[in-house]
Design an enzyme around this catalytic site. Structure first.
Site, PDB file in Angstrom:
ATOM      1  N   CYS A 142      -0.031   3.841   2.727  1.00 43.97           N
ATOM      2  CA  CYS A 142       0.423   3.370   4.047  1.00 43.97           C
ATOM      3  C   CYS A 142       1.874   3.772   4.281  1.00 43.97           C
ATOM      4  CB  CYS A 142       0.298   1.851   4.154  1.00 43.97           C
ATOM      5  SG  CYS A 142      -1.391   1.242   4.021  1.00 43.97           S
TER       6      CYS A 142
ATOM      7  N   CYS B 297       0.833  -1.212   0.000  1.00 46.36           N
ATOM      8  CA  CYS B 297       0.000   0.000   0.000  1.00 46.36           C
ATOM      9  C   CYS B 297       0.868   1.264   0.000  1.00 46.36           C
ATOM     10  CB  CYS B 297      -0.906  -0.041   1.229  1.00 46.36           C
ATOM     11  SG  CYS B 297      -1.816   1.480   1.533  1.00 46.36           S
TER      12      CYS B 297
END
Length: 185
Positions: free
Chosen positions: A104, A101
């Site tokens: 993230c 991600c």
């Protein structure tokens, strides 16, 4: 102008070639007989050379990223969730993340910094989305990163936040949440 035609069925189209009558003695070109045999073979067959001496491993072409935790953020799993989050005596901010991600990875430095800054009032933990599908299903985590604040073993209403967030907005978010949960016994 002459045209080179290959005797074997070739994928390459015929290429027009201009015939040169002679090469001057001051030229730096070597006569064809002195060229390497692989080059002579390529020129005579008109085929492209396939390299067998060097192979490429494209499986390692995709960079492998990890989202690491500093001293202030603890990464937990499903078996640790109950003791770390649900039985905690102070508020716990849970961040659902994944190694693949991008947002993230963008939020990680801000989370580390604010976890240290709010360390006396708040515990911050990370949960890997892929390694903990039970928690993802139970808390209906659909986007990453997802932030959820827990107090007294319960999810604080309106504390859920999905997507990347700047450090300034994260600080505002935490201040508002901590102020609202301070009134909860």
């Amino acid at each position: 102008m002459d045209t080179v035609i290959s005797s074997s069925a070739s994928i390459l189209p015929a290429v027009p070639v201009r015939t040169v009558a002679s090469i001057s003695s001051s030229s730096s070109l070597l006569p064809l007989a002195q060229w390497p045999t692989t080059t002579q073979r390529l020129l005579s067959t008109g085929r492209r050379r396939t390299t067998t001496t060097r192979s490429r491993n494209y499986s390692s072409a995709v960079p492998q990223f990890t989202v690491t935790c500093g001293a202030a953020v603890v990464e937990i799993n499903e078996s640790q969730f109950k003791d770390t989050v649900l039985k905690a005596t102070r508020p716990v901010l849970v961040e659902f993340i994944a190694t693949w991600c991008g947002p993230c990875r963008l939020v990680t430095p801000a989370m580390e910094s604010l976890a240290q800054e709010y360390g006396d009032r708040l515990t911050v933990v990370k949960i890997d989305h892929d390694a903990n599908p039970g928690l993802v299903k139970e808390y209906k985590v659909y986007g990453l990163p997802t932030l959820i604040l827990f107090k007294n073993g319960e999810e604080v209403p309106q504390s859920r936040r999905e997507g990347a967030i700047t450090k300034v907005k994260l600080r505002e978010y935490l201040d508002a949440l901590l102020e609202s949960v301070s009134s909860i016994p």
